[in-house]
Design an enzyme around this catalytic site. Structure first.
Site, PDB file in Angstrom:
ATOM      1  N   VAL A   1       2.480  14.126  -3.410  1.00 49.90           N
ATOM      2  CA  VAL A   1       1.895  14.968  -2.355  1.00 49.90           C
ATOM      3  C   VAL A   1       0.365  14.895  -2.328  1.00 49.90           C
ATOM      4  O   VAL A   1      -0.299  15.792  -1.806  1.00 49.90           O
ATOM      5  CB  VAL A   1       2.361  16.436  -2.503  1.00 49.90           C
ATOM      6  CG1 VAL A   1       3.848  16.562  -2.191  1.00 49.90           C
ATOM      7  CG2 VAL A   1       2.050  16.982  -3.892  1.00 49.90           C
TER       8      VAL A   1
ATOM      9  N   LYS B   1       1.820   2.112  -5.154  1.00 50.57           N
ATOM     10  CA  LYS B   1       2.344   1.558  -6.410  1.00 50.57           C
ATOM     11  C   LYS B   1       1.416   1.860  -7.589  1.00 50.57           C
ATOM     12  O   LYS B   1       1.872   2.263  -8.659  1.00 50.57           O
ATOM     13  CB  LYS B   1       2.524   0.038  -6.280  1.00 50.57           C
ATOM     14  CG  LYS B   1       3.525  -0.362  -5.196  1.00 50.57           C
ATOM     15  CD  LYS B   1       3.571  -1.858  -4.995  1.00 50.57           C
ATOM     16  CE  LYS B   1       2.337  -2.453  -4.366  1.00 50.57           C
ATOM     17  NZ  LYS B   1       2.090  -2.068  -2.968  1.00 50.57           N
TER      18      LYS B   1
ATOM     19  N   ASP C   1       0.810  -1.226   0.000  1.00 50.25           N
ATOM     20  CA  ASP C   1       0.000   0.000   0.000  1.00 50.25           C
ATOM     21  C   ASP C   1       0.841   1.272   0.000  1.00 50.25           C
ATOM     22  O   ASP C   1       0.427   2.307   0.539  1.00 50.25           O
ATOM     23  CB  ASP C   1      -0.970   0.013   1.200  1.00 50.25           C
ATOM     24  CG  ASP C   1      -1.865  -1.200   1.218  1.00 50.25           C
ATOM     25  OD1 ASP C   1      -2.196  -1.699   0.127  1.00 50.25           O
ATOM     26  OD2 ASP C   1      -2.223  -1.654   2.310  1.00 50.25           O
TER      27      ASP C   1
ATOM     28  N   GLN D   1       1.996  -6.016  -3.211  1.00 49.99           N
ATOM     29  CA  GLN D   1       2.450  -6.121  -1.810  1.00 49.99           C
ATOM     30  C   GLN D   1       3.740  -5.307  -1.617  1.00 49.99           C
ATOM     31  O   GLN D   1       3.941  -4.340  -2.314  1.00 49.99           O
ATOM     32  CB  GLN D   1       2.642  -7.587  -1.394  1.00 49.99           C
ATOM     33  CG  GLN D   1       1.352  -8.365  -1.230  1.00 49.99           C
ATOM     34  CD  GLN D   1       0.757  -8.853  -2.531  1.00 49.99           C
ATOM     35  OE1 GLN D   1       1.413  -9.518  -3.317  1.00 49.99           O
ATOM     36  NE2 GLN D   1      -0.500  -8.540  -2.779  1.00 49.99           N
TER      37      GLN D   1
ATOM     38  N   GLY E   1      -4.573  -4.242  -3.746  1.00 48.72           N
ATOM     39  CA  GLY E   1      -5.542  -3.199  -4.080  1.00 48.72           C
ATOM     40  C   GLY E   1      -4.746  -1.979  -4.484  1.00 48.72           C
ATOM     41  O   GLY E   1      -4.083  -1.381  -3.647  1.00 48.72           O
ATOM     42  N   HIS E   2      -4.720  -1.672  -5.758  1.00 46.82           N
ATOM     43  CA  HIS E   2      -3.909  -0.553  -6.264  1.00 46.82           C
ATOM     44  C   HIS E   2      -4.826   0.586  -6.684  1.00 46.82           C
ATOM     45  O   HIS E   2      -5.634   0.434  -7.595  1.00 46.82           O
ATOM     46  CB  HIS E   2      -3.029  -1.030  -7.432  1.00 46.82           C
ATOM     47  CG  HIS E   2      -2.005  -2.052  -7.016  1.00 46.82           C
ATOM     48  ND1 HIS E   2      -1.119  -2.630  -7.890  1.00 46.82           N
ATOM     49  CD2 HIS E   2      -1.715  -2.586  -5.797  1.00 46.82           C
ATOM     50  CE1 HIS E   2      -0.329  -3.474  -7.226  1.00 46.82           C
ATOM     51  NE2 HIS E   2      -0.689  -3.473  -5.965  1.00 46.82           N
TER      52      HIS E   2
HETATM   53  P1  GDP Z   1      -0.762   0.323  -3.557  1.00 48.54           P
HETATM   54  O1  GDP Z   1      -1.344  -0.952  -3.090  1.00 48.54           O
HETATM   55  O2  GDP Z   1       0.719   0.394  -3.334  1.00 48.54           O
HETATM   56  O3  GDP Z   1      -1.114   0.666  -4.984  1.00 48.54           O
HETATM   57  O4  GDP Z   1      -1.384   1.473  -2.640  1.00 48.54           O
HETATM   58  P2  GDP Z   1      -2.934   1.601  -2.202  1.00 48.54           P
HETATM   59  O5  GDP Z   1      -3.717   2.086  -3.343  1.00 48.54           O
HETATM   60  O6  GDP Z   1      -3.395   0.366  -1.524  1.00 48.54           O
HETATM   61  O7  GDP Z   1      -2.811   2.675  -1.043  1.00 48.54           O
HETATM   62  C1  GDP Z   1      -2.287   3.933  -1.250  1.00 48.54           C
HETATM   63  C2  GDP Z   1      -3.353   4.960  -0.866  1.00 48.54           C
HETATM   64  O8  GDP Z   1      -2.770   6.242  -0.739  1.00 48.54           O
HETATM   65  C3  GDP Z   1      -4.421   5.118  -1.921  1.00 48.54           C
HETATM   66  O9  GDP Z   1      -5.631   5.458  -1.284  1.00 48.54           O
HETATM   67  C4  GDP Z   1      -3.926   6.279  -2.761  1.00 48.54           C
HETATM   68  O10 GDP Z   1      -4.965   6.955  -3.429  1.00 48.54           O
HETATM   69  C5  GDP Z   1      -3.294   7.136  -1.717  1.00 48.54           C
HETATM   70  N1  GDP Z   1      -2.142   7.936  -2.139  1.00 48.54           N
HETATM   71  C6  GDP Z   1      -1.165   7.623  -3.022  1.00 48.54           C
HETATM   72  N2  GDP Z   1      -0.220   8.589  -3.034  1.00 48.54           N
HETATM   73  C7  GDP Z   1      -0.596   9.513  -2.137  1.00 48.54           C
HETATM   74  C8  GDP Z   1      -0.020  10.732  -1.661  1.00 48.54           C
HETATM   75  O11 GDP Z   1       1.059  11.160  -2.061  1.00 48.54           O
HETATM   76  N3  GDP Z   1      -0.716  11.406  -0.695  1.00 48.54           N
HETATM   77  C9  GDP Z   1      -1.904  10.979  -0.208  1.00 48.54           C
HETATM   78  N4  GDP Z   1      -2.505  11.711   0.728  1.00 48.54           N
HETATM   79  N5  GDP Z   1      -2.471   9.844  -0.634  1.00 48.54           N
HETATM   80  C10 GDP Z   1      -1.829   9.113  -1.568  1.00 48.54           C
HETATM   81  P1  IMO Z   2      -0.909  -4.183  -2.252  1.00 50.19           P
HETATM   82  O1  IMO Z   2      -0.447  -4.737  -3.581  1.00 50.19           O
HETATM   83  C1  IMO Z   2      -0.950  -4.593   2.087  1.00 50.19           C
HETATM   84  C2  IMO Z   2      -1.010  -8.654   3.709  1.00 50.19           C
HETATM   85  C3  IMO Z   2      -2.255  -9.101   4.428  1.00 50.19           C
HETATM   86  C4  IMO Z   2      -1.659 -10.079   5.415  1.00 50.19           C
HETATM   87  C5  IMO Z   2      -0.541 -10.730   4.605  1.00 50.19           C
HETATM   88  C6  IMO Z   2      -0.922 -12.055   3.953  1.00 50.19           C
HETATM   89  O2  IMO Z   2      -2.203  -3.470  -2.317  1.00 50.19           O
HETATM   90  O3  IMO Z   2       0.184  -3.391  -1.619  1.00 50.19           O
HETATM   91  P2  IMO Z   2      -2.488 -12.784   1.943  1.00 50.19           P
HETATM   92  O4  IMO Z   2      -3.884 -12.407   1.595  1.00 50.19           O
HETATM   93  O5  IMO Z   2      -1.485 -12.447   0.910  1.00 50.19           O
HETATM   94  O6  IMO Z   2      -2.377 -14.205   2.391  1.00 50.19           O
HETATM   95  O7  IMO Z   2      -2.132 -11.899   3.239  1.00 50.19           O
HETATM   96  O8  IMO Z   2      -0.191  -9.797   3.598  1.00 50.19           O
HETATM   97  N1  IMO Z   2      -1.236  -8.149   2.324  1.00 50.19           N
HETATM   98  C7  IMO Z   2      -1.173  -6.858   1.988  1.00 50.19           C
HETATM   99  N2  IMO Z   2      -0.991  -5.754   2.741  1.00 50.19           N
HETATM  100  N3  IMO Z   2      -1.066  -4.471   0.745  1.00 50.19           N
HETATM  101  C8  IMO Z   2      -1.224  -5.564  -0.030  1.00 50.19           C
HETATM  102  O9  IMO Z   2      -1.204  -5.513  -1.376  1.00 50.19           O
HETATM  103  C9  IMO Z   2      -1.326  -6.822   0.593  1.00 50.19           C
HETATM  104  N4  IMO Z   2      -1.512  -8.088   0.132  1.00 50.19           N
HETATM  105  C10 IMO Z   2      -1.445  -8.882   1.211  1.00 50.19           C
HETATM  106  O10 IMO Z   2      -2.901  -8.024   5.061  1.00 50.19           O
HETATM  107  O11 IMO Z   2      -1.071  -9.388   6.472  1.00 50.19           O
HETATM  108 MG    MG Z   3      -2.876  -1.627  -1.826  1.00 45.43          MG
END
Ligand code: GDP
Ligand code: IMO
Ligand code: MG
Length: 423
Positions: free
Chosen positions: A413, A16, A13, A224, A40-41
């Site tokens: 940002v 990416k 998270d 991840q 979840g991207h």
């Molecule tokens: P990923 O799994 O690495 O793609 O990241 P996620 O989407 O799960 O989580 C990142 C969260 O932070 C999302 O809700 C994005 O919309 C948000 N986000 C990404 N970059 C920024 C940033 O620079 N600032 C803020 N406030 N939110 C951001």
């Molecule tokens: P993205 O790509 C954050 C965590 C789960 C749990 C552990 C194992 O959005 O960054 P699993 O379902 O793979 O057996 O869970 O890994 N986990 C993540 N945490 N971002 C993710 O993906 C994750 N995918 C799995 O919360 O701790």
């Molecule tokens: Mg994510």
């Protein structure tokens, strides 16, 4: 060399999805190399917010080809839902989305096994997303799995029945009572498999090889984060795939000597969702504020993410195992208004201060050693150039860069595509 990698350096998270979307205009192909719908991207642009799970984050760009690589595990039901959610964007998937025949399929019973395994662990549970990830990768390495290429064969249903039956036997051994309606799960599963068949199923390693020969630019997208890697993460509180750079080679069939840039993404602080060690975790107002301002709720499960200070010991380790060439810092805007900001630069243990990640991060005696830096009050979300950075923010970036010995080339940002500053 034609392939660049982008991966998360913390516990996932990091942002990416956002950065892949931003960078896609410079690439011909975006290829996901591991993980599955546990990811979840999130992407935000032109007032739209979209969360992708299995589909690569280059899908919104008109010219990029998106590939789901052999290292990915696909839940047909979730995949088809993702496709349906993209309907408003009128994407031509037959042109733009290719799926490796060697990617493994998540069966409904994999999800049940995931749930049973977690329930049986009680307090020691991993905190899995319950998407069936672990059991599917277990079947892959156990040489029992079903691959995308299998669903077009005439004996596909026989294969399915055999494996599902085995899973049902295994479920009994857990001795816990799960409430499920397998018939209903199978109905939507088979419906989705029928739809999946109509996508372009390819030998993606061959496709990528030809693309490289033609000089196409390829970006490999990780899921991840490095601290969730099956080998180098905080085992057993990890996911079941290789989230580090080597995973791009095995998950796409790309040779190591074809990899050029390794982009490592990190948040200006740290978060973790699910169980497992997190030495810099905060249980005070600071942590609560990070969660609230950063909107730290899982994009896949909606669970609140645990929040804490940035951990440079862990980050250095991730940079090292991945060979990161450029860093990208996300969510600095979330820290605006903090009087001071802390960065963990070592772990105090009974044997003295350690500067590298110990075998067991869970050990009771680990205490983070912090450097304290001045905070900044200014809102960063409207900033469009590095010249506008408040001094304390600029100093924080310089401190991280010096400590991590790697350049930070992108500073984000805000969640929107536009809130991205190149340095
Ligand atoms: P990923 O799994 O690495 O793609 O990241 P996620 O989407 O799960 O989580 C990142 C969260 O932070 C999302 O809700 C994005 O919309 C948000 N986000 C990404 N970059 C920024 C940033 O620079 N600032 C803020 N406030 N939110 C951001
Ligand atoms: P993205 O790509 C954050 C965590 C789960 C749990 C552990 C194992 O959005 O960054 P699993 O379902 O793979 O057996 O869970 O890994 N986990 C993540 N945490 N971002 C993710 O993906 C994750 N995918 C799995 O919360 O701790
Ligand atoms: Mg994510």
């Amino acid at each position: 060399m034609a392939v660049d990698l982008l991966l998360g350096l913390q516990w996932g998270d990091e942002g990416k999805g956002k950065i892949v979307d931003v960078l896609t205009s410079s690439y011909d192909i975006i290829a996901r190399f591991q993980g599955g719908p546990n990811a979840g991207h999130t992407l935000e642009f032109e007032g739209n917010k979209h969360v992708l799970h299995t589909i690569p984050s280059g899908i919104f760009h008109p010219n990029a080809i998106n590939i789901i690589g052999n290292g990915v595990v696909i839940d047909p039901v979730i995949f088809i839902k993702e496709i349906e959610n993209l309907a408003p964007y009128q994407i031509d998937f037959s042109e733009k989305l290719l799926i490796s025949k060697k990617a493994h399929i998540i069966l409904p019973t994999h999800r049940l096994l995931d749930a049973a395994s977690e329930a049986s662990k009680g307090k020691a549970k991993i905190g899995s997303t319950l998407k069936g990830i672990g059991p599917t990768y277990m079947d892959k390495t156990g040489r029992n799995g079903i691959r995308v290429g299998d669903i077009v064969a005439t004996d596909w249903e026989i294969k399915y029945r055999k494996l599902a039956q085995k899973h049902l036997e295994m479920l009994k051994s857990y001795g816990n009572t799960l409430d499920f309606d397998l018939e209903e799960m199978e109905r939507s599963f088979f419906e989705s498999v029928d739809q999946l068949r109509s996508f372009r199923l390819i030998d993606s390693e061959q496709y990528l090889y030809e693309a490289q020969k033609q000089g196409k630019k390829i970006l490999a997208e990780g899921a991840q984060g490095s601290l969730l890697d099956i080998d180098f993460g905080t085992y057993p509180f990890v996911t079941s795939s290789t989230t580090t750079a080597a995973g791009a080679c095995t998950g796409l069939g790309v040779a190591p000597n074809q990899i050029k840039e390794v982009f490592g993404i990190f948040k200006a602080y740290a978060t973790r969702v699910g169980s497992g060690p997190f030495p810099t975790e905060l249980f005070d107002e600071y942590g609560v504020t990070m969660g609230r301002v950063g909107n730290e709720f899982g994009a896949t499960t909606g669970r609140a993410r645990r929040c804490g200070w940035i951990d440079l010991v862990a980050l250095k380790y991730s940079i090292q195992v991945n060979g990161v060439t450029q860093l990208m810092m996300m969510k600095g805007d979330v820290l605006s208004g903090f009087e001071t900001i802390k960065a963990c630069v070592g772990y105090k243990t009974l044997e003295g201060v350690k500067k590298y990640l110990p075998y067991d991060l869970n050990a009771e005696d680990i205490e983070p050693v912090y450097n304290t830096l001045p905070g900044w009050k200014e809102d960063l979300t409207q900033i469009t150039s590095t010249q506008e950075f408040p001094k304390a923010f600029q100093d924080y970036i310089l401190f991280l860069e010096t400590h991590l010995e790697t350049p930070i080339t992108i500073v984000s940002v805000g969640p929107d595509r536009k809130q991205t500053i190149f340095r």
